[in-house]
Design a protein around this motif. Structure first.
Motif, PDB file in Angstrom:
ATOM      1  N   LYS A  30       1.018  -1.193   0.132  1.00 48.55           N
ATOM      2  CA  LYS A  30       0.000  -0.049  -0.073  1.00 48.55           C
ATOM      3  C   LYS A  30       0.830   1.192   0.151  1.00 48.55           C
ATOM      4  CE  LYS A  30      -3.689   0.243   2.775  1.00 48.55           C
ATOM      5  NZ  LYS A  30      -4.397  -0.126   4.056  1.00 48.55           N
ATOM      6  N   HIS A  61       0.838   4.614   9.060  1.00 51.81           N
ATOM      7  CA  HIS A  61       1.549   3.559   9.646  1.00 51.81           C
ATOM      8  C   HIS A  61       0.205   2.865  10.397  1.00 51.81           C
ATOM      9  CE1 HIS A  61       3.409   1.459  13.140  1.00 51.81           C
ATOM     10  NE2 HIS A  61       4.578   1.554  12.222  1.00 51.81           N
ATOM     11  N   ASP A  62      -0.885   3.332  11.152  1.00 48.63           N
ATOM     12  CA  ASP A  62      -1.732   2.557  11.801  1.00 48.63           C
ATOM     13  C   ASP A  62      -2.508   1.741  10.795  1.00 48.63           C
ATOM     14  OD1 ASP A  62      -1.018   3.605  13.999  1.00 48.63           O
ATOM     15  OD2 ASP A  62      -2.838   5.112  14.128  1.00 48.63           O
ATOM     16  N   GLN A  63      -2.509   2.239   9.320  1.00 47.00           N
ATOM     17  CA  GLN A  63      -3.431   1.547   8.314  1.00 47.00           C
ATOM     18  C   GLN A  63      -2.618   0.564   7.485  1.00 47.00           C
ATOM     19  OE1 GLN A  63      -6.381   3.349   6.124  1.00 47.00           O
ATOM     20  NE2 GLN A  63      -7.044   5.069   7.881  1.00 47.00           N
ATOM     21  N   ASN A  64      -1.188   0.485   7.891  1.00 53.55           N
ATOM     22  CA  ASN A  64      -0.525  -0.601   7.233  1.00 53.55           C
ATOM     23  C   ASN A  64       0.107  -0.449   5.715  1.00 53.55           C
ATOM     24  OD1 ASN A  64       0.591  -3.211   7.726  1.00 53.55           O
ATOM     25  ND2 ASN A  64      -0.772  -4.320   6.252  1.00 53.55           N
ATOM     26  N   TYR A  65       0.270   0.990   5.738  1.00 55.82           N
ATOM     27  CA  TYR A  65       0.813   1.477   4.529  1.00 55.82           C
ATOM     28  C   TYR A  65       2.393   1.000   4.504  1.00 55.82           C
ATOM     29  CZ  TYR A  65      -3.104   3.899   2.620  1.00 55.82           C
ATOM     30  OH  TYR A  65      -4.479   3.961   2.169  1.00 55.82           O
ATOM     31  N   ALA A  66       3.080   0.854   3.567  1.00 57.79           N
ATOM     32  CA  ALA A  66       4.443   0.652   3.403  1.00 57.79           C
ATOM     33  C   ALA A  66       5.161   1.846   3.325  1.00 57.79           C
ATOM     34  CB  ALA A  66       4.921  -0.414   2.381  1.00 57.79           C
ATOM     35  N   ASP A 247       6.627   1.522   6.817  1.00 57.53           N
ATOM     36  CA  ASP A 247       7.114   0.679   7.591  1.00 57.53           C
ATOM     37  C   ASP A 247       8.172  -0.153   6.901  1.00 57.53           C
ATOM     38  OD1 ASP A 247       6.947  -2.111   8.352  1.00 57.53           O
ATOM     39  OD2 ASP A 247       4.609  -2.282   8.592  1.00 57.53           O
ATOM     40  N   GLN A 250       8.008  -3.784   5.865  1.00 53.55           N
ATOM     41  CA  GLN A 250       7.551  -4.414   4.656  1.00 53.55           C
ATOM     42  C   GLN A 250       8.387  -3.993   3.375  1.00 53.55           C
ATOM     43  OE1 GLN A 250       3.318  -3.495   3.728  1.00 53.55           O
ATOM     44  NE2 GLN A 250       3.038  -2.649   5.826  1.00 53.55           N
TER      45      GLN A 250
END
Length: 264
Positions: A30, A61-66, A247, A250
Motif C-alpha cells: 500500500k 502507519h496505523d493502516q498498514n501502508y508501506a 513501514d 514491509q
C-alpha cells in the motif's frame, strides 16, 4: 483520505491522501499518495500543514501502508517529515535536425489514436502490466483503470501511439501532446529496439524547425543510444517524486534477498 483543519467552522487547510498499490520487486504494498496540499493565504504560517503531515504519517502507519509518495512543492519542506527524492526521470530535448535519422516504418505498424480507442487502451495496459510482472520495479504504481482514465482527463488533448510488430503484438507505446509549440512525449515505453525506433519515427513525422521536442523517460533509460549522432540531444536527470518509508519491515521484505529468510 481527507485531512483538514477548520477555523471558525470553515475549512482553512487541506491535504488529500489517495491509496495506491505499488510494486517493490515482486511484492505489492500500500502506498499513500499525498497531494492537493493547500491553505488559504490568510491562514498560512499557522502550523496547519505541519500538524496535518504528522497526523497523516501516523494514520498511514496505523493502516498498514508501506510507503508514501508525493510531488513536492518544496523538497526542503517535506524533508522535515522524512521524505527524500527517490524517483527520478530523464528529460531528452531533441534538436529537430536530428530526427532525420528515423525513417518511416517498414516492419510492423504504429496505430495512433485517443484513450477512448479500446484496442490502444488494452495494448497500453497490457504493456504496462507486463513490465510490472517482470518484478524489477522498486516503487512503481500498479495503475488501476480509474487511474488511467484520470491521466487522460488530467492531460487533455493527448494522443497515443502503439507499435505492433509483424505478429500484431504490442511492443511499445507513447503518449504525446503539442503544447505552445512544444512536442512533448510525456510517457514512452518499449520492449524491443524496433519499437523505440518506430515511435521515434512518429516524432520525426512531426518534424518542424518551429517546434521544440521533449521526451520524458525513466531514470535508467538509454533512449539516446538509438541516435547515431548524440550531439543533437540534451539529457537531464530531474527529481520527480519524493518518498517516505512508513513501514521498514514491509519494504525490506520486498527486496530479493539471497537467503530469503523472514525479517523480525
Amino acid at each position: 483520505m481527507d485531512f483538514g483543519e477548520y477555523k471558525d467552522n470553515h475549512l482553512a487547510s487541506y491535504i488529500m491522501v489517495n491509496e495506491f498499490k505499488s510494486r517493490i520487486f515482486a511484492k505489492t504494498v500500500k502506498m499513500g499518495g499525498v497531494g492537493y496540499v493547500a491553505s488559504y493565504p490568510e491562514n498560512r504560517g499557522q502550523g496547519d500543514i505541519n500538524r496535518l503531515m504528522k497526523e497523516i504519517i501516523l494514520e498511514l502507519h496505523d493502516q498498514n501502508y508501506a510507503i508514501s509518495n508525493l510531488v513536492p512543492f518544496s523538497e526542503t519542506f517535506y524533508r522535515r517529515y522524512g521524505y527524500e527524492n527517490a524517483i527520478y526521470e530523464k528529460m531528452y530535448q531533441i534538436e529537430p535536425a536530428y530526427l532525420r535519422f528515423f525513417k518511416p516504418i517498414k516492419e510492423g505498424k504504429v496505430i495512433r489514436g485517443k484513450w477512448q480507442d479500446l484496442i490502444l487502451r488494452d495494448a497500453v495496459i497490457k504493456l504496462y502490466q507486463d513490465k510490472l510482472d517482470q518484478n524489477d520495479q522498486r516503487n512503481t504504481v500498479n495503475r488501476e483503470n480509474w487511474w488511467w482514465n484520470r491521466l487522460d482527463t488530467y492531460y487533455p488533448g493527448r494522443s497515443i501511439c502503439v507499435y505492433f510488430d509483424k505478429n500484431k503484438q504490442p511492443q511499445g507505446y507513447m503518449f504525446y501532446r503539442i503544447v505552445e509549440r512544444n512536442f512533448r512525449a510525456e510517457e514512452m515505453y518499449y520492449q524491443a529496439p524496433q519499437a523505440a525506433k518506430d515511435l521515434l519515427s512518429i516524432i520525426a513525422s512531426h518534424s518542424s524547425s518551429d517546434l521544440k521536442y521533449y521526451v520524458k523517460m525513466p531514470e535508467d533509460s538509454l533512449l539516446g543510444e538509438f541516435f547515431p549522432e548524440q550531439e543533437g540531444i540534451t539529457v537531464k536527470t530531474i527529481p520527480y517524486m519524493m518518498t517516505r518509508i512508513i513501514d521498514v519491515k514491509q519494504v525490506l521484505e520486498g527486496l530479493p534477498l539471497v537467503n530469503n529468510k523472514k525479517l523480525r
